[in-house]
Scaffold this active site. Structure first.
Site, PDB file in Angstrom:
ATOM      1  N   LEU A  56      14.472  29.807  18.487  1.00 28.36           N
ATOM      2  CA  LEU A  56      14.107  28.503  19.053  1.00 28.36           C
ATOM      3  C   LEU A  56      12.849  28.573  19.916  1.00 28.36           C
ATOM      4  O   LEU A  56      12.385  27.547  20.405  1.00 28.36           O
ATOM      5  CB  LEU A  56      15.257  27.974  19.933  1.00 28.36           C
ATOM      6  CG  LEU A  56      16.369  27.158  19.254  1.00 28.36           C
ATOM      7  CD1 LEU A  56      17.105  27.978  18.218  1.00 28.36           C
ATOM      8  CD2 LEU A  56      17.352  26.630  20.283  1.00 28.36           C
TER       9      LEU A  56
ATOM     10  N   LYS B  88       4.789  25.557  12.647  1.00 29.28           N
ATOM     11  CA  LYS B  88       6.169  25.460  12.157  1.00 29.28           C
ATOM     12  C   LYS B  88       6.221  25.516  10.627  1.00 29.28           C
ATOM     13  O   LYS B  88       7.163  26.046  10.050  1.00 29.28           O
ATOM     14  CB  LYS B  88       6.814  24.160  12.646  1.00 29.28           C
ATOM     15  CG  LYS B  88       7.095  24.142  14.146  1.00 29.28           C
ATOM     16  CD  LYS B  88       8.326  24.960  14.490  1.00 29.28           C
ATOM     17  CE  LYS B  88       8.723  24.795  15.946  1.00 29.28           C
ATOM     18  NZ  LYS B  88       9.925  25.567  16.297  1.00 29.28           N
TER      19      LYS B  88
ATOM     20  N   ASP C 258      13.564  34.663  26.680  1.00 27.10           N
ATOM     21  CA  ASP C 258      12.680  33.532  26.992  1.00 27.10           C
ATOM     22  C   ASP C 258      11.524  34.018  27.862  1.00 27.10           C
ATOM     23  O   ASP C 258      11.699  34.921  28.672  1.00 27.10           O
ATOM     24  CB  ASP C 258      13.478  32.450  27.752  1.00 27.10           C
ATOM     25  CG  ASP C 258      12.892  31.067  27.560  1.00 27.10           C
ATOM     26  OD1 ASP C 258      11.757  30.855  28.032  1.00 27.10           O
ATOM     27  OD2 ASP C 258      13.542  30.214  26.936  1.00 27.10           O
TER      28      ASP C 258
ATOM     29  N   LYS D  21       0.546  30.868  17.838  1.00 26.91           N
ATOM     30  CA  LYS D  21       0.953  32.283  17.882  1.00 26.91           C
ATOM     31  C   LYS D  21       2.465  32.397  18.034  1.00 26.91           C
ATOM     32  O   LYS D  21       3.099  33.232  17.406  1.00 26.91           O
ATOM     33  CB  LYS D  21       0.313  32.984  19.091  1.00 26.91           C
ATOM     34  CG  LYS D  21      -1.093  33.450  18.876  1.00 26.91           C
ATOM     35  CD  LYS D  21      -1.449  34.300  20.106  1.00 26.91           C
ATOM     36  CE  LYS D  21      -2.883  34.725  20.101  1.00 26.91           C
ATOM     37  NZ  LYS D  21      -3.248  35.387  21.354  1.00 26.91           N
TER      38      LYS D  21
ATOM     39  N   TYR E 210       1.265  22.771  16.426  1.00 28.89           N
ATOM     40  CA  TYR E 210       2.732  22.783  16.350  1.00 28.89           C
ATOM     41  C   TYR E 210       3.181  22.601  14.897  1.00 28.89           C
ATOM     42  O   TYR E 210       3.945  23.415  14.362  1.00 28.89           O
ATOM     43  CB  TYR E 210       3.265  21.654  17.229  1.00 28.89           C
ATOM     44  CG  TYR E 210       4.767  21.545  17.309  1.00 28.89           C
ATOM     45  CD1 TYR E 210       5.513  22.466  18.040  1.00 28.89           C
ATOM     46  CD2 TYR E 210       5.442  20.492  16.691  1.00 28.89           C
ATOM     47  CE1 TYR E 210       6.902  22.336  18.142  1.00 28.89           C
ATOM     48  CE2 TYR E 210       6.824  20.360  16.796  1.00 28.89           C
ATOM     49  CZ  TYR E 210       7.549  21.293  17.525  1.00 28.89           C
ATOM     50  OH  TYR E 210       8.920  21.160  17.622  1.00 28.89           O
TER      51      TYR E 210
ATOM     52  N   GLY F 193      15.541  27.155  27.328  1.00 28.66           N
ATOM     53  CA  GLY F 193      14.989  25.813  27.149  1.00 28.66           C
ATOM     54  C   GLY F 193      16.095  24.769  27.043  1.00 28.66           C
ATOM     55  O   GLY F 193      17.275  25.062  27.238  1.00 28.66           O
ATOM     56  N   PHE F 194      15.681  23.572  26.700  1.00 29.49           N
ATOM     57  CA  PHE F 194      16.630  22.453  26.582  1.00 29.49           C
ATOM     58  C   PHE F 194      17.714  22.760  25.529  1.00 29.49           C
ATOM     59  O   PHE F 194      18.893  22.927  25.859  1.00 29.49           O
ATOM     60  CB  PHE F 194      15.817  21.188  26.259  1.00 29.49           C
ATOM     61  CG  PHE F 194      16.602  20.050  25.687  1.00 29.49           C
ATOM     62  CD1 PHE F 194      17.797  19.637  26.266  1.00 29.49           C
ATOM     63  CD2 PHE F 194      16.135  19.369  24.565  1.00 29.49           C
ATOM     64  CE1 PHE F 194      18.518  18.576  25.724  1.00 29.49           C
ATOM     65  CE2 PHE F 194      16.840  18.314  24.024  1.00 29.49           C
ATOM     66  CZ  PHE F 194      18.038  17.917  24.602  1.00 29.49           C
TER      67      PHE F 194
ATOM     68  N   ASN G 287       7.834  38.506  14.082  1.00 30.71           N
ATOM     69  CA  ASN G 287       8.581  39.488  14.885  1.00 30.71           C
ATOM     70  C   ASN G 287      10.087  39.329  14.729  1.00 30.71           C
ATOM     71  O   ASN G 287      10.815  40.308  14.587  1.00 30.71           O
ATOM     72  CB  ASN G 287       8.189  39.378  16.366  1.00 30.71           C
ATOM     73  CG  ASN G 287       6.810  39.963  16.627  1.00 30.71           C
ATOM     74  OD1 ASN G 287       6.372  40.881  15.923  1.00 30.71           O
ATOM     75  ND2 ASN G 287       6.111  39.444  17.623  1.00 30.71           N
TER      76      ASN G 287
END
Ligand code: NAD
Ligand code: UDP
Length: 326
Positions: free
Chosen positions: A76, A152, A36, A94, A148, A15-16, A102
């Site tokens: 991340l 988090k 990823d 999830k 989200y 990712g970024f 995990n």
């Protein structure tokens, strides 16, 4: 390969932020495993690392267990832009929750240090300003951002429970809006949207009246803060805010992007998305004192770097289209 190399797992490594982190770790000599599922990440982001002897990429979804041997884990994996995390909200939760379980289970089994990429979104639409780490937040548990935000928040809870219950060495960083090269051009985040719109000469879409504020951190600064946190001793768990405290209205960002790119774009107003926080700015006193960290890159300099990246990307895709058409 040296047996003394630190083995580092980066989830969401294509990712970024993950790709910049992998790059820094490879450069510093770590043995890096990038994991990823390419939901929002791209192979292009890590293509330049594939030839390095101390870099390896694995396609894997963190909602499934992973069995590898590593010394450090940067977790991340999670779509970060509102457009992407709202695309499949159940999968977003999830990824944060089961993914955290995990990766914490992995850290526990192999005795690895583990860092969680948490977010300023745990503060929701904040009533304390700037946000300090002890502020508990104002999140709408039922709204479109909750998959989200709550995912988090639950991940943070899991980190602290694994710390207390299983003595796992944890680090939690709360990342504030970060931008730079390798942001996804269509991910809907404000910096990529405005720059891409400006470079294409399209209208700049300002949501609401544009007076909502954000504070933008350049990616190199952010990665530096994250790596400093990982390097701290076991007594430092966080959560620690890492972000740039230079707060501006989103409208000012639009004006800066137009000025810096020399675009002819007009600003057009669009409805403000539901639960869009009205203000956001990190208090970074803790990062300053515990990590000796503060951001160095000025907004205009960082925006110019990001614009140069998107300019190259748009030119490449025009070239590819030309070849196909020809
Ligand atoms: P990004 O979308 O570019 O990167 C996320 C990466 O995770 C992608 O490569 C994606 O393919 C991968 N991923 C998603 N679900 C996965 C899964 N189930 N299994 C494996 N990989 C998966 O976003 P980013 O900006 O690089 O954000 C990275 C992390 O930092 C995220 O956890 C995000 O919540 C956090 N963060 C970022 C910002 C920011 O401003 N960029 C702010 C706060 C927090
Ligand atoms: N925004 C905007 N125009 C856009 C995209 C975003 O005005 O084209 C606004 C958005 O409403 C929010 C801010 O910019 O107030 C930052 O949005 P982003 O999606 O980048 O991240 P957020 O901080 O909301 O998670």
């Amino acid at each position: 390969m040296s047996l003394t190399r630190k083995r580092v797992l980066v989830t969401g490594g294509a990712g970024f932020l993950g790709s910049h982190l992998c790059e820094r770790l490879v450069r510093e000599g770590a043995d890096v495993l990038c994991v990823d599922n390419y939901f929002t990440g791209r192979k292009d982001n890590i293509a330049h690392l594939l030839g390095e002897p101390n870099f390896e990429a694995m396609r894997h979804d963190v909602t499934f267990p992973l069995y590898v041997e590593v010394d450090e884990i940067y977790n991340l994996a999670c779509p970060a832009s509102p457009v992407h995390y709202q695309f499949d909200p159940v999968q977003t939760t999830k990824t944060s929750v089961i993914g955290a379980i995990n990766m914490l289970g992995l850290a526990k089994r192999v005795g690895a240090k583990i860092l969680q990429a948490s977010t300023s979104e745990v503060y929701g639409d904040p009533t304390v300003h700037p946000q300090t780490e002890d502020y508990r937040g104002n999140v709408n548990t039922l709204g479109p951002r909750a998959c989200y935000d709550e995912g988090k928040r639950c991940a943070e809870t899991l980190f602290f429970d694994y710390y207390r219950q299983h003595k796992v060495q944890i680090k939690v960083v709360r990342i504030f809006n970060t931008y730079g090269p390798r942001m996804h051009p269509n991910d809907g985040r404000v910096v990529s949207n405005f720059i891409v719109q400006a470079l294409r000469g399209e209208d700049i879409t300002l949501y609401g009246d544009g007076m909502q504020t954000r504070a933008f951190c350049y990616v190199d600064d952010l990665i530096d803060g994250m790596m400093r946190l990982m390097a701290t001793g076991p007594e430092v768990t966080g959560p620690i805010n890492v972000g740039n405290p230079h707060e501006i209205p989103v409208r000012e960002l639009a004006e800066r992007v137009i000025r810096l790119t020399g675009a002819k774009s007009r600003i057009v107003f669009r409805p403000l998305p539901q639960d869009d926080p009205m203000q956001r700015c990190p208090d970074i006193a803790m990062a300053r004192s515990v990590l000796g960290w503060e951001p160095k890159v000025a907004l205009d300099d960082g925006l110019l770097q990001a614009a140069a990246y998107f300019r190259r990307m748009l030119a490449d895709s025009r070239e590819r289209e030309g070849v196909t058409a020809g």
